[in-house]
Structures are given as C-alpha cells and as structure tokens.
Design an enzyme around this catalytic site. Structure first.
Site, PDB file in Angstrom:
ATOM      1  N   VAL A  11       0.832  -1.196   0.000  1.00  0.00           N
ATOM      2  CA  VAL A  11       0.000   0.000   0.000  1.00  0.00           C
ATOM      3  C   VAL A  11       0.872   1.254   0.000  1.00  0.00           C
ATOM      4  CG1 VAL A  11      -1.637   1.310   1.402  1.00  0.00           C
ATOM      5  CG2 VAL A  11      -1.996  -1.126   1.034  1.00  0.00           C
ATOM      6  N   LYS A 207     -13.736   0.222   5.106  1.00  0.00           N
ATOM      7  CA  LYS A 207     -12.696  -0.669   4.553  1.00  0.00           C
ATOM      8  C   LYS A 207     -12.942  -2.132   4.960  1.00  0.00           C
ATOM      9  CE  LYS A 207      -8.895  -2.408   3.109  1.00  0.00           C
ATOM     10  NZ  LYS A 207      -8.175  -2.388   1.898  1.00  0.00           N
ATOM     11  N   CYS A 263      -5.042  -9.596   2.735  1.00  0.00           N
ATOM     12  CA  CYS A 263      -6.116  -8.762   3.292  1.00  0.00           C
ATOM     13  C   CYS A 263      -7.326  -9.545   3.780  1.00  0.00           C
ATOM     14  CB  CYS A 263      -6.578  -7.751   2.252  1.00  0.00           C
ATOM     15  SG  CYS A 263      -5.342  -6.513   1.921  1.00  0.00           S
ATOM     16  N   LYS A 266      -6.969 -11.789   7.046  1.00  0.00           N
ATOM     17  CA  LYS A 266      -6.647 -11.012   8.249  1.00  0.00           C
ATOM     18  C   LYS A 266      -7.760 -10.015   8.589  1.00  0.00           C
ATOM     19  CE  LYS A 266      -3.713  -7.286   7.146  1.00  0.00           C
ATOM     20  NZ  LYS A 266      -4.455  -6.093   7.465  1.00  0.00           N
TER      21      LYS A 266
HETATM   22  C1  UDX Z   1      -8.244  -7.540  -1.771  1.00  0.00           C
HETATM   23  C2  UDX Z   1      -9.322  -6.508  -2.168  1.00  0.00           C
HETATM   24  O1  UDX Z   1      -9.847  -6.836  -3.450  1.00  0.00           O
HETATM   25  C3  UDX Z   1      -8.757  -5.117  -2.153  1.00  0.00           C
HETATM   26  O2  UDX Z   1      -9.786  -4.172  -2.426  1.00  0.00           O
HETATM   27  C4  UDX Z   1      -8.158  -4.844  -0.780  1.00  0.00           C
HETATM   28  O3  UDX Z   1      -7.566  -3.563  -0.740  1.00  0.00           O
HETATM   29  C5  UDX Z   1      -7.112  -5.902  -0.415  1.00  0.00           C
HETATM   30  O4  UDX Z   1      -7.698  -7.194  -0.516  1.00  0.00           O
HETATM   31  P1  UDX Z   1      -6.193  -8.753  -2.982  1.00  0.00           P
HETATM   32  O5  UDX Z   1      -6.043  -9.515  -1.714  1.00  0.00           O
HETATM   33  O6  UDX Z   1      -4.986  -8.151  -3.627  1.00  0.00           O
HETATM   34  O7  UDX Z   1      -7.231  -7.535  -2.776  1.00  0.00           O
HETATM   35  O8  UDX Z   1      -6.836  -9.738  -4.061  1.00  0.00           O
HETATM   36  P2  UDX Z   1      -8.275 -10.039  -4.704  1.00  0.00           P
HETATM   37  O9  UDX Z   1      -8.161  -9.891  -6.168  1.00  0.00           O
HETATM   38  O10 UDX Z   1      -9.363  -9.329  -4.037  1.00  0.00           O
HETATM   39  O11 UDX Z   1      -8.387 -11.613  -4.387  1.00  0.00           O
HETATM   40  C6  UDX Z   1      -8.409 -12.102  -3.054  1.00  0.00           C
HETATM   41  C7  UDX Z   1      -8.612 -13.597  -3.032  1.00  0.00           C
HETATM   42  O12 UDX Z   1      -9.911 -13.948  -3.450  1.00  0.00           O
HETATM   43  C8  UDX Z   1      -7.665 -14.380  -3.945  1.00  0.00           C
HETATM   44  O13 UDX Z   1      -7.235 -15.546  -3.265  1.00  0.00           O
HETATM   45  C9  UDX Z   1      -8.518 -14.730  -5.145  1.00  0.00           C
HETATM   46  O14 UDX Z   1      -8.102 -15.893  -5.798  1.00  0.00           O
HETATM   47  C10 UDX Z   1      -9.870 -14.932  -4.472  1.00  0.00           C
HETATM   48  N1  UDX Z   1     -11.004 -14.714  -5.388  1.00  0.00           N
HETATM   49  C11 UDX Z   1     -11.277 -13.484  -5.877  1.00  0.00           C
HETATM   50  C12 UDX Z   1     -11.822 -15.793  -5.724  1.00  0.00           C
HETATM   51  O15 UDX Z   1     -11.594 -16.934  -5.294  1.00  0.00           O
HETATM   52  N2  UDX Z   1     -12.900 -15.572  -6.521  1.00  0.00           N
HETATM   53  C13 UDX Z   1     -13.210 -14.346  -7.021  1.00  0.00           C
HETATM   54  O16 UDX Z   1     -14.222 -14.231  -7.724  1.00  0.00           O
HETATM   55  C14 UDX Z   1     -12.370 -13.270  -6.688  1.00  0.00           C
END
Ligand code: UDX
Length: 434
Positions: A11, A207, A263, A266
């Site tokens: 971030v 958030k 994210c 946690k």
């Molecule tokens: C997330 C939030 O999207 C973001 O807004 C926040 O600031 C931080 O957390 P991130 O952890 O980088 O971002 O990844 P994200 O693309 O959201 O995916 C998170 C998890 O969900 C991954 O393990 C992904 O594989 C899973 N996921 C996501 C699914 O299994 N299915 C989906 O449809 C979308």
C-alpha cells in the site's frame, strides 16, 4: 504538495509512487536500510506489474525519494501517511497496531506547521482516535488533523486500482483537512472519481465492511459450487445468471479453492474480533472465515477423491502457488493447505509458479520446484491447477497428455472447458461444474 509515506509495503509503495506520479513530492520512509537502498537504485522489493517503471520515472523526475529516517520528510510534509503493516496479532486475531502507534509517536516528535496525518493502513474502528490522542499528548498545541483514508487496491492490479478507483473514501471531521485531501486527490476528481467524505470511524469501518463483503461473496459462490456438484448444476452459469442482476453484480463470483492473500483472511478475522469487542456479533462474517478455512483443506480431499481415493506413492504436478496470479505473495495461499495435505497422504509434489517459487520455498518442504509447467507434469500421475496465471490458460493439451502418466487434470480455477477436455481424452475435474 509534500507527502511523507511511512511504510513501503504494497500500500505504501504503490500509493507513494502514484501520488508522485500525480505531481506531488513524495518521500517514502522505511526503517529497513536494505529496502531503501534498493528503492533508491530504482529496484522494487515487491512483485507488482509496472511498479518498477513508475518508481524509476518519478525518481528521475525528482518527485520521489526514499529515507530511513522520517524527520526531514515529516517536518516538511503537508500530509503524512501511515501505511505500515497491521498483521493479525498472534494468538487472538486482533489487528496488531503497534507499528501504527509507533509511527504516530515518531510523527508527533517532529511535525511542523499544519499537518494532516492519514491512516492508510487497514485499521480497526477507533484507531484514528488513538492516533490523535497519542499526537495530542506529545504536542498539546500542535496544529494537525488525523484522517482515515483506506486503500482498496488489489495486488497485481495495484497501480490501475489506485489511479482509477471506484471511489476514494476520506474520514475527516475538519473542513481544512478535507480540503487538503481533496487537493491531494485532485487528479482523480478531474476523472470524476467519486469521493466519499465521512466521519473518521465510519471510514475505518467502510474498509473492513468492503473486504468482508467481498470475502463473503466469494465464499457464497464457493458453497453454491459445492451444491452444484451435488445436484449436477453449473456454477459458472449460476454466477452469470445471478451476476447480471445489477443488485448482485458479476464480479467476485468465481468459484475456486477459497480466498487467500494479505487482506481478506486477516481483515475478516479482525472485523469479527471488533464485533465481539462491541458485543455486536457478525455471524455472516464469522461463518465466512470458518467456511473458507475448511474449504482450503477440503481441496486436498477433492484431489485425492479424483485420484481414485488415494495419492499414496503418486506424483502430483501443481501449477500455481501464489494466492492469485500476478503476484509473488504466498500469504494464506490455498496451496499452503493443499500441498502439505497431499504430502501427508503420501504424494510427491512437483510444482511450478511464474513468480512465487522463491517465497514458496520458505513455506513448503519436500516439494520439487521446477522452472516450467511441462517439467512439473513430466511423469506425474495428475495435474492440479491451483492459481489461474494466464500462462496456464492455453497449455498444449498434446504435451500435457505426453507428459502425464495418467491423463487426469484437477482444475481448481475452472480455466478449461469440461466438454473440450473430455473430448481431448482427459479425466477433468473442476469446481462446481458437471
Ligand atoms: C483484496 C481486495 O480486493 C482489495 O480491495 C483490498 O484492498 C485488499 O484485498 P487482494 O487480496 O490483492 O485484494 O486480491 P483479490 O483480487 O481481491 O483476491 C483475493 C482472493 O480472493 C484471492 O485468493 C482470489 O483468488 C480470491 N477470489 C477473488 C476468488 O476466489 N474468486 C473471485 O471471484 C475473486
């Protein structure tokens, strides 16, 4: 404007580089000397597409620099961001705020003139109040405001998410602080990005509520996927059928092995803890945490079942180790549950990931890491796809067949078409599809 960014994790570094790209002067501060040396030389300590070029350009153009000591940058800054880590506290799942409070103490010691202190780290409701009282205690006459400005960027798409966000959320009471934040984000308002001004506590909660909702949405579709398997329905078509309803929306309805990352795991846990603390339980979020943890473990059983009930003595090829594509981040990745469970059941694992192997080596033992997808498959009894990197989406099926000793594919991200794979002669098992 002059910005000091404390913390150069995902971030902090992405926000710092993007604010510099908006035309502000930004100093990113981190206590880790090695990290600062690397950044000064134009290197980037995290895997994020496009970030190295952004950092290098802004260094070259004199808008971005780095320091291990915050004194000078904070003294000169109009806005000081706290973007340090808020990991899960060992033992109880509450967010560990010690780095946030330490940063507040340090800022209080050196700030000069009117300073807007912004928490960008994901922090529980009431953290801004505590930051304010820490600074106020040290500087009873200090001119400052404490503002909450959560960041919603996703790893792997971080720069785009920062520069083209759906919205910017600012929790600030004072009009003067709101004006400073408006000025800081001005380039985005020119693109008509909505800015949501709220009270500080509300912004802090937004958030967590956003992350919990998305985690819940994924978990919902994952459970529907299980039901699809039981009743013979297709989860991708269910996702499409419900996602076209504007009230539901198509995004984050991809069934898979469970969410991971830095994210969702946690933050959902920390939100549940906050809710308990205020005696206002969030049962849906608690269930999401439980269902997701159980799901990651259940994926190994799915692989074992697809392998005829046992993987003892078999070799399993794994493609994709990171929690999602376009990152080297292994935090809470499903692979960390699945691979040890397969090993415990007697399997030998060969694995390939385009960016995660260095991290994975620290977290997994007895895995043979290889340098390409087909090397993982060589002589293996089954192919398991855990993370949907683009390079796995169009594998050469003849080569897969020639490499595997048994044409079995378990695709936990639904990136291939079941009918086509069956037509090619594979036994193909995916998630929530007949
Ligand atoms: C997330 C939030 O999207 C973001 O807004 C926040 O600031 C931080 O957390 P991130 O952890 O980088 O971002 O990844 P994200 O693309 O959201 O995916 C998170 C998890 O969900 C991954 O393990 C992904 O594989 C899973 N996921 C996501 C699914 O299994 N299915 C989906 O449809 C979308």
């Amino acid at each position: 404007m002059r910005v000091a960014m404390i913390g150069t994790g995902y971030v902090g570094l992405v926000s710092g580089a993007c604010f510099a790209d908006f035309g502000h002067h930004v100093t990113c501060i981190d206590k880790n000397q090695e990290k600062i040396d690397l950044l000064r030389s134009g290197g980037v300590p995290i895997y994020e597409p496009g970030l190295d070029l952004l950092v290098q350009r802004n260094i070259r153009e004199g808008r971005l620099d780095f320091a291990t000591d915050l004194t000078e940058a904070v003294r000169e800054a109009d806005v000081v961001f706290i973007a340090v880590g808020t990991p899960s506290r060992r033992g109880d799942g509450h967010a560990d705020l010690s780095y946030v409070y330490a940063a507040a103490e340090e800022i209080a010691g050196v700030m000069e003139g009117y300073t807007v202190v912004v928490t960008k780290s994901t922090v529980p409701v009431g953290t801004g109040d505590e930051v304010e009282s820490i600074i106020r205690k040290a500087r009873p006459d200090g001119a400052f405001a404490v503002v909450s400005n959560p960041e919603f960027l996703r790893e792997g798409a971080a720069i785009d998410d920062f520069k083209r966000p759906d919205r910017v959320v600012v929790g600030a009471q004072e009009p003067k602080a709101r004006d400073v934040m408006r000025e800081l984000y001005r380039p985005l308002f020119l693109n008509e990005t909505p800015i949501v001004f709220t009270e500080r506590r509300t912004s802090e909660l937004i958030k967590y509520a956003a992350n919990a909702f998305l985690a819940m949405k994924i978990t919902f579709i994952n459970e529907i996927a299980d039901l699809c398997e039981a009743v013979g329905a297709n989860v991708q078509e269910v996702s499409k059928g419900i996602g076209l309803d504007g009230r539901i929306g198509a995004k984050f309805l991809h069934a898979g092995p469970g969410y991971g990352g830095s994210c969702f795991p946690k933050d959902t846990l920390a939100l549940v803890k906050t809710a308990e603390l205020y005696d206002s339980p969030l049962r849906l979020v608690s269930a999401t945490v439980e269902v997701n943890a159980a799901r990651k473990k259940a994926m190994a059983d799915k692989i074992i079942a697809a392998s005829g009930g046992s993987v003892d003595g078999k070799t399993i090829a794994v493609l994709g180790l990171t929690f999602k594509p376009n990152t080297d981040d292994m935090r809470d990745a499903p692979s960390l549950d699945i691979i040890p469970a397969l090993q415990k059941a007697g399997a030998r694992v060969k694995a390939y990931d385009p960016a995660g192997i260095e991290e994975a080596e620290k977290l997994l033992s007895d895995v043979e890491f290889v340098t390409g997808p087909y090397l993982a498959m060589e002589g293996a009894d089954a192919l398991v796809i855990i993370t949907e990197w683009n390079e796995f989406r169009a594998l050469d099926t003849d080569r897969i067949k020639a490499s595997l000793s048994d044409p079995l594919i378990i695709d936990l991200r639904n990136i291939y078409d079941p009918a086509e794979m069956a037509g090619e002669g594979f036994r193909y098992v995916s998630v929530g599809r007949p």
